[in-house]
Design an enzyme around this catalytic site. Structure first.
Site, mmCIF file in Angstrom:
data_model
loop_
_atom_site.group_PDB
_atom_site.id
_atom_site.type_symbol
_atom_site.label_atom_id
_atom_site.label_comp_id
_atom_site.label_asym_id
_atom_site.label_seq_id
_atom_site.Cartn_x
_atom_site.Cartn_y
_atom_site.Cartn_z
ATOM 1 N N ARG A 96 0.835 -1.209 0.000
ATOM 2 C CA ARG A 96 0.000 0.000 0.000
ATOM 3 C C ARG A 96 0.867 1.255 0.000
ATOM 4 O O ARG A 96 0.533 2.248 -0.629
ATOM 5 C CB ARG A 96 -0.931 -0.025 1.226
ATOM 6 C CG ARG A 96 -1.998 1.046 1.184
ATOM 7 C CD ARG A 96 -3.050 0.835 2.252
ATOM 8 N NE ARG A 96 -2.551 1.163 3.571
ATOM 9 C CZ ARG A 96 -3.231 0.953 4.702
ATOM 10 N NH1 ARG A 96 -4.432 0.420 4.667
ATOM 11 N NH2 ARG A 96 -2.720 1.286 5.852
ATOM 12 N N ARG A 136 3.545 0.855 14.362
ATOM 13 C CA ARG A 136 2.072 0.753 14.353
ATOM 14 C C ARG A 136 1.595 -0.609 14.830
ATOM 15 O O ARG A 136 0.594 -0.708 15.547
ATOM 16 C CB ARG A 136 1.528 1.046 12.955
ATOM 17 C CG ARG A 136 1.522 2.544 12.661
ATOM 18 C CD ARG A 136 1.514 2.815 11.196
ATOM 19 N NE ARG A 136 0.290 2.407 10.556
ATOM 20 C CZ ARG A 136 0.194 2.099 9.269
ATOM 21 N NH1 ARG A 136 1.266 2.128 8.496
ATOM 22 N NH2 ARG A 136 -0.959 1.763 8.761
#
Ligand code: ATP
Ligand code: MG
Length: 189
Positions: free
Chosen positions: A128, A145
């Site tokens: 992505r 994350r």
């Protein structure tokens, strides 16, 4: 009202499945990540603040996110329900959501937990990053994350499990996952 929380690690497909769900069930999609990215593009005060956290792979402070949600919920009248995508991400946010919905005489109906293996998540996020160029989809930030997800967000699973609302969904393709979600939602409706 039908209020659905779509839950899962970064890259688990929350945004993709939310888009399919709102088309079929006419719910209002609230994606905190999308809202923040729009604010960043506008270079608003909120956007500038959020960017400092997002680009490092950290969570935007609870007060900021909860205040933002409060505004959106108060502005949304005559909706059939909400799909919360990327919110709540901490226990504090989860408790705030319960309170805000209670004030509207409603509650979370179900939490759809999209379960995806760690290796697959990293691959998707890297891909992505190449395609969309999101500032947080880069190798260094991805690790932080996933770490933040594990430490701050995953405890919410227990919170919703205790309430009997957690449903874990696993699938190999977008269509496969969506079919399981619709089976689940049709049973609730
Ligand atoms: P997915 O790929 O499954 O759609 P994601 O985790 O990659 O999800 P977003 O939900 O779009 O991405 O969130 C991007 C970033 O925005 C987060 O890493 C965080 O910094 C910030 N953010 C979004 N929602 C919240 C929230 N509820 N609380 C705190 N920070 C948030
Ligand atoms: Mg998303």
């Amino acid at each position: 009202m039908l209020n659905v929380v779509i839950f899962g690690a970064p890259g688990s497909g929350k945004g993709t499945q939310s888009e399919l769900i709102i088309r079929k069930y006419e719910l209002k999609h609230i994606s905190t990540g999308e809202i923040l990215r729009t604010e960043i593009k506008k270079r608003s005060e909120l956007g500038l603040l959020a960017d400092e956290y997002i680009s490092k792979g950290q969570l935007v402070p609870d007060e900021v996110i909860i205040g933002m949600l409060e505004t959106i919920l108060n502005e949304s009248k005559d909706v059939k329900g909400f799909i919360f995508d990327g919110f709540p991400r901490t226990l504090t946010q989860g408790e705030a959501l319960d309170r805000m919905l209670r004030e509207k005489d409603t509650s979370v109906a179900v939490v759809l937990n999209l379960s995806v293996e760690g290796k697959e998540l990293v691959q998707r996020l890297l891909k992505r990053g190449e395609i969309l160029g999101r500032s947080d989809d880069n190798p260094e930030t991805i690790w932080s994350r996933l770490d933040v997800y594990h430490n701050q967000t995953e405890p919410l699973k227990e919170y919703y499990k205790k309430q009997g609302k957690l449903v874990t969904i696993k699938g190999d393709t977008v269509e496969d996952v969506f079919e399981k979600i619709t089976d689940m939602l049709n049973r609730i409706l």
